[in-house]
Design a protein around this motif. Structure first.
Motif: not given
Length: 654
Positions: A151-153, A155-161, A185-191, A194-201
């Motif tokens: 659920t929190y992920f 929110e980062f994916l949508d850009g609205d916390l 978790i973000a460190q295990e995702l392919p860049f 998920f580059a944008d959401v990894k940067a937000k996290i």
């Protein structure tokens, strides 16, 4: 007269009966009894002389008394028989009671056994039910936690916390826990995807990290120990924890050096901070060590440089005096810090890989000593020969063993880095190698030149005892240094595994596209181990090589065994783990120690449990290499499989 005589006879008989009963109560003596009976009988004793003696009356008295004794015996016999009958009757009654009690006890014991079995049965059911509930609840909790993180992920994916936890400053602790898990978790995702959401996290991660450090700083300035402890516990899982410690150390030193005595200020500061770090940090020893290192590297180093530069070129004598005073003050400070903080402060010495053992110095000392022994042999009187030779030997021990070898060992021990040091220079093995060479030369001179001079004198025992004492003291320091060096080797292996081994190594995204033979972490560890094994062989001799390599091999196996239990393995990941262990086993062959190779053979067999088909699991666990192992250990390895729950593999161990 007849009536009077009869009355006298009755009274006399009663008196005799009473006398008999009285004698019955006393210890019986036949001779004394007859004498007293005769004395009591009128005319039966010596009273009145020979004219008064009446044998007939005495005979009658004896006959009557014998008859009375017979009657008394019959009465006593009847009483005895009556008592015996009563005793037999009571014995039978008691035996019946004992039998009844035994039967009752048997029944009670049987009931107790039934109750115990029932309790054991219920306890087993309860434990089984608890295991089932735990087996159901643990995945449920994980699923709830995963759903919450998803659920929190999103929110980062949508850009609205939108969640209050990210917008409420009072919930920064909860937000930190969430963002720290999302960051992992973000460190295990392919860049690429998920580059944008990894940067937000990552941005939120660093933002929360800065907020926590700032809050820790504010709490330190206001003296809120409880808040400092709480924030430090949250930051412990962040990369910025080290920065938090640095901030704490920097603020501790602010305003601490106000007097002209920097050493007194340092001692007071260390004592004050030592109490506080135990209340704030979970590893106070590390923080205190870092604080002391900072003080020595900054405050004290600058002070020493300033004092020495004042007279370095203008007044050599004053320069040396300042150097001596500063050295003495620092040693005294270290002792005060050690007493107040219980930290094992050793000399911080960087020898840059130098062993401080000189073959040239050793050879010169031994040659001078040899010539001294030759002069001693030629010039000494026979009565003084052994004593003079012993004096020369003591000089050799003091200058070669104590001043040269022992000093090098002390410096070498103090220069061994801690187990968690990175890229540590483990030159102590070179010290061991050179010390062994010097020992052999020392022993050779002892046997070739000293023994002929003292072999027939009482000084021989003193020399042998002194030699044994010196060698044992040095062996203790060598053993300590080797043990610390092995710890550093294992620490370096652990560092390689921590930095090079990825979770995705054993759970690859594409199970059908795994081309490597073994992981990068395994390859680098094996290269490092092979290099260290070769160094040990060069530095040791005889049985010491096998002893040290056996200890290193056991620690190497323990490290790999514990490391493998940190991951979850898919089918292909299990195959890759087997390949890694096979490479570790190949590396273990270089040790040439059967125990080490056996340990890795068993570990290789354990890793087969990660890939064996579920239906064949029970058969493999009963195989030759695994049948003698603890079933809990086998179960632990099977639990590492990704299909442990879905294939219900736990049923094979219940």
């Amino acid at each position: 007269m007849a009536a009077a005589a009869q009355l006298f006879e009755v009274r006399y008989r009663d008196g005799n009966m009473q006398h008999i009963q009285e004698r019955h109560l006393e210890p019986f003596d036949a001779d004394e009894y007859i004498e007293r009976l005769a004395w009591r009988t009128p005319g039966g004793g010596s009273k009145g002389g020979a004219e008064a003696f009446d044998p007939k009356r005495l005979l009658v008295e004896f006959q009557n008394h014998i008859e009375e004794l017979k009657q008394l015996d019959e009465r006593i016999q009847r009483k005895v028989e009556k008592l015996e009958q009563q005793c037999h009757r009571e014995a039978k009654e008691f035996a019946h009671k004992v039998q009844d009690l035994q039967r009752s006890n048997q029944v009670a014991f049987q009931h107790f056994q039934e109750l115990d079995e029932h309790i054991s049965y219920v306890a087993t059911k309860v434990c089984h039910l608890g295991d089932q509930l735990e087996g159901v609840n643990t995945p449920r909790q994980r699923a709830v936690e995963a759903q919450r993180l998803m659920t929190y992920f999103n929110e980062f994916l949508d850009g609205d916390l939108r969640s209050d936890v990210f917008n409420n400053p009072e919930k920064i602790k909860e937000a930190a826990d969430i963002i720290q898990k999302l960051h992992l978790i973000a460190q295990e995702l392919p860049f690429d995807r998920f580059a944008d959401v990894k940067a937000k996290i990552a941005s939120k991660y660093h933002d929360l990290e800065r907020q926590l450090i700032q809050e820790f700083t504010n709490a330190q300035r206001t003296g809120e120990i409880g808040r400092m402890r709480e924030v430090a516990a949250v930051l412990l899982h962040f990369k910025g924890y080290a920065h938090c410690v640095d901030v704490y150390i920097k603020q501790c030193q602010e305003g601490a050096y106000m007097s002209n005595d920097i050493f007194e200020d340092t001692a007071v500061l260390c004592q004050r901070v030592n109490k506080q770090v135990g209340e704030v940090f979970c590893s106070p020893e590390t923080v205190m060590a870092k604080l002391i290192q900072s003080i020595f590297d900054n405050q004290l180093q600058a002070h020493v440089k300033e004092k020495l530069d004042e007279a370095r070129h203008s007044d050599v004598e004053q320069y040396l005096k300042n150097l001596y005073d500063l050295y003495s003050s620092i040693q005294e400070l270290k002792e005060r810090i050690r007493q107040r903080t219980n930290l094992p402060l050793g000399p911080s010495i960087d020898t840059h890989g130098e062993t401080l053992l000189s073959q040239e110095v050793v050879v010169n000392l031994l040659q001078e000593t040899r010539r001294a022994f030759e002069r001693c042999h030629k010039l000494s009187d026979p009565a003084d020969l052994s004593r003079n030779a012993f004096s020369i030997f003591l000089l050799l021990v003091d200058h070669l063993c104590v001043d040269h070898i022992d000093y090098a060992l002390e410096i070498g021990l103090s220069a061994i880095p801690s187990a968690d040091a990175k890229n540590a220079n483990l030159y102590f093995l070179d010290v061991v190698q050179q010390a062994n060479t010097i020992f052999h030369l020392f022993d050779k001179q002892f046997n070739d030149h000293l023994m002929p001079l003292i072999s027939s004198s009482p000084k021989l025992t003193e020399c042998l005892h002194k030699k044994k004492e010196v060698i044992e003291q040095m062996e203790v320091k060598l053993d300590t240094g080797i043990d610390r060096t092995l710890n550093c080797m294992v620490g370096q292996m652990k560092h390689i595994l921590a930095t090079e081994q990825k979770k995705t190594d054993f759970r690859p995204e594409d199970e059908n596209n795994v081309m490597i033979q073994y992981t990068t972490a395994c390859s680098k560890v094996c290269v490092y181990v092979s290099w260290q094994v070769e160094r040990v062989r060069r530095s040791m001799d005889g049985k010491n090589v096998d002893t040290v390599l056996a200890e290193l091999g056991v620690r190497f196996h323990r490290l790999i065994h514990e490391h493998l239990q940190q991951f979850t393995y898919s089918s292909m990941g299990g195959m890759l783990a087997i390949c890694d262990v096979a490479e570790y086993r190949r590396c273990a062959k270089d040790f040439r120690v059967p125990l080490v190779l056996q340990l890795f053979d068993t570990l290789h067999a354990l890793c087969n449990l990660l890939v064996v088909a579920p239906d064949n699991l029970k058969q493999v666990c009963s195989g030759e290499q695994l049948t003698n192992l603890d079933r809990n250990l086998l179960h632990t390895f099977v639990q590492l499989r990704a299909d442990y729950r879905s294939s219900r593999l736990g049923r094979h161990f219940t």
